[in-house]
Motif scaffolding. Structure first.
Motif, PDB file in Angstrom:
ATOM      1  N   SER A  87       1.368  -7.637  -5.640  1.00 37.71           N
ATOM      2  CA  SER A  87       0.958  -8.304  -4.408  1.00 37.71           C
ATOM      3  C   SER A  87       1.683  -7.682  -3.213  1.00 37.71           C
ATOM      4  N   HIS A  88       0.923  -7.262  -2.235  1.00 37.14           N
ATOM      5  CA  HIS A  88       1.533  -6.661  -1.049  1.00 37.14           C
ATOM      6  C   HIS A  88       2.239  -7.687  -0.165  1.00 37.14           C
ATOM      7  N   THR A  89       2.079  -8.970  -0.468  1.00 37.14           N
ATOM      8  CA  THR A  89       2.754  -9.996   0.321  1.00 37.14           C
ATOM      9  C   THR A  89       4.060 -10.467  -0.316  1.00 37.14           C
ATOM     10  N   ASP A  90       4.368  -9.978  -1.496  1.00 41.05           N
ATOM     11  CA  ASP A  90       5.599 -10.399  -2.168  1.00 41.05           C
ATOM     12  C   ASP A  90       6.806  -9.813  -1.449  1.00 41.05           C
ATOM     13  N   PRO A  91       7.863 -10.601  -1.231  1.00 38.57           N
ATOM     14  CA  PRO A  91       9.053 -10.101  -0.526  1.00 38.57           C
ATOM     15  C   PRO A  91       9.748  -8.921  -1.231  1.00 38.57           C
ATOM     16  N   ALA A  92       9.576  -8.790  -2.551  1.00 38.90           N
ATOM     17  CA  ALA A  92      10.215  -7.681  -3.272  1.00 38.90           C
ATOM     18  C   ALA A  92       9.457  -6.369  -3.105  1.00 38.90           C
ATOM     19  N   PHE A  93       8.199  -6.452  -2.655  1.00 35.38           N
ATOM     20  CA  PHE A  93       7.375  -5.255  -2.509  1.00 35.38           C
ATOM     21  C   PHE A  93       7.806  -4.473  -1.276  1.00 35.38           C
ATOM     22  N   ALA A  94       8.110  -3.180  -1.480  1.00 32.12           N
ATOM     23  CA  ALA A  94       8.585  -2.337  -0.375  1.00 32.12           C
ATOM     24  C   ALA A  94       7.587  -1.268   0.027  1.00 32.12           C
ATOM     25  N   GLY A  95       6.403  -1.259  -0.568  1.00 32.28           N
ATOM     26  CA  GLY A  95       5.372  -0.347  -0.117  1.00 32.28           C
ATOM     27  C   GLY A  95       4.931   0.674  -1.144  1.00 32.28           C
ATOM     28  N   VAL A  96       4.024   1.528  -0.670  1.00 38.39           N
ATOM     29  CA  VAL A  96       3.415   2.578  -1.483  1.00 38.39           C
ATOM     30  C   VAL A  96       4.138   3.881  -1.214  1.00 38.39           C
ATOM     31  N   SER A 100       0.148   9.235   2.438  1.00 34.89           N
ATOM     32  CA  SER A 100      -0.323   8.046   3.156  1.00 34.89           C
ATOM     33  C   SER A 100       0.444   6.799   2.743  1.00 34.89           C
ATOM     34  N   GLY A 101       1.667   6.985   2.270  1.00 34.54           N
ATOM     35  CA  GLY A 101       2.483   5.863   1.832  1.00 34.54           C
ATOM     36  C   GLY A 101       3.286   5.262   2.969  1.00 34.54           C
ATOM     37  N   HIS A 102       4.226   4.411   2.598  1.00 38.84           N
ATOM     38  CA  HIS A 102       5.044   3.694   3.573  1.00 38.84           C
ATOM     39  C   HIS A 102       6.445   4.287   3.656  1.00 38.84           C
ATOM     40  N   ALA A 103       6.957   4.380   4.868  1.00 37.92           N
ATOM     41  CA  ALA A 103       8.306   4.915   5.074  1.00 37.92           C
ATOM     42  C   ALA A 103       9.342   4.074   4.334  1.00 37.92           C
ATOM     43  N   GLY A 104       9.135   2.762   4.263  1.00 38.79           N
ATOM     44  CA  GLY A 104      10.071   1.890   3.566  1.00 38.79           C
ATOM     45  C   GLY A 104      10.172   2.213   2.081  1.00 38.79           C
ATOM     46  N   ALA A 105       9.055   2.547   1.462  1.00 38.44           N
ATOM     47  CA  ALA A 105       9.064   2.905   0.042  1.00 38.44           C
ATOM     48  C   ALA A 105       9.851   4.193  -0.171  1.00 38.44           C
TER      49      ALA A 105
END
Length: 186
Positions: A87-96, A100-105
């Protein structure tokens, strides 16, 4: 697109050694090696910045990884194809991670002291053209070792991803044990 490769080229040896041939050619197993699972658990107990990496082959059981990550103070990142399991809304999720991914991941992967990958291929897209391979201690949990050569320093935990997640989840229900008590785990 059709690509024709001559059979003599396909049959030719590259002359390069096959690293980890014993695991790459191993038959699939349902239950991961208990010794490797205990080693993984020990390293999870010691980790300060663990990251769970969810690949396309992680399967529906990976949906529980965010709960496990919260209990272990870990972050969850995914490949582009693996994001369907989290789930992309879960607080533990840091991205892809990857193209085209996320800088946080990317930041979490680079700062991780332990990476546990579930069903991950570490292909060109998910590693942003091979620039985002984990450098930390890494465990590859997968039913086969078909892609394990892409992370040569990793521990290969061969077995059903669901079985490995179930094994970890049973130990996560309480606090992560101190490293000194891990010798008593079954």
């Amino acid at each position: 697109v059709h690509l024709a490769i001559p059979s003599d080229v396909l049959a030719a040896s590259s002359g390069l050694p096959i690293e980890h041939a014993e695991t790459a050619l191993a038959p699939p197993r349902r239950v991961p090696d208990p010794a490797l699972m205990r080693l993984l658990w020990r390293d999870l107990a010691r980790a300060r910045s663990p990251v769970f990496y969810v690949g396309d082959d992680a399967g529906p059981s990976a949906r529980g990884l965010c709960s496990m990550a919260a209990a272990l103070k870990a972050r969850v990142i995914t490949s582009l194809a693996g994001k369907r399991w989290v789930s992309h809304t879960d607080p533990a999720f840091a991205g892809v991670l990857g193209f085209s991914g996320h800088a946080g991941a990317t930041e979490h992967l680079r700062n991780a002291d332990l990476v546990v990958a579930f069903g991950a291929t570490f292909d060109e897209l998910s590693t942003n053209a091979w620039t985002l391979l984990p450098r930390a201690t890494t465990y590859l949990v997968d039913a086969h070792a078909g892609f394990s050569h892409r992370v040569p320093h990793a521990h290969r935990v061969l077995g059903d991803v669901d079985a490995a997640l179930e094994w970890l989840w049973r130990r996560t229900r309480g606090p992560v044990p101190a490293a000194s008590s891990l010798r008593r785990l079954p």
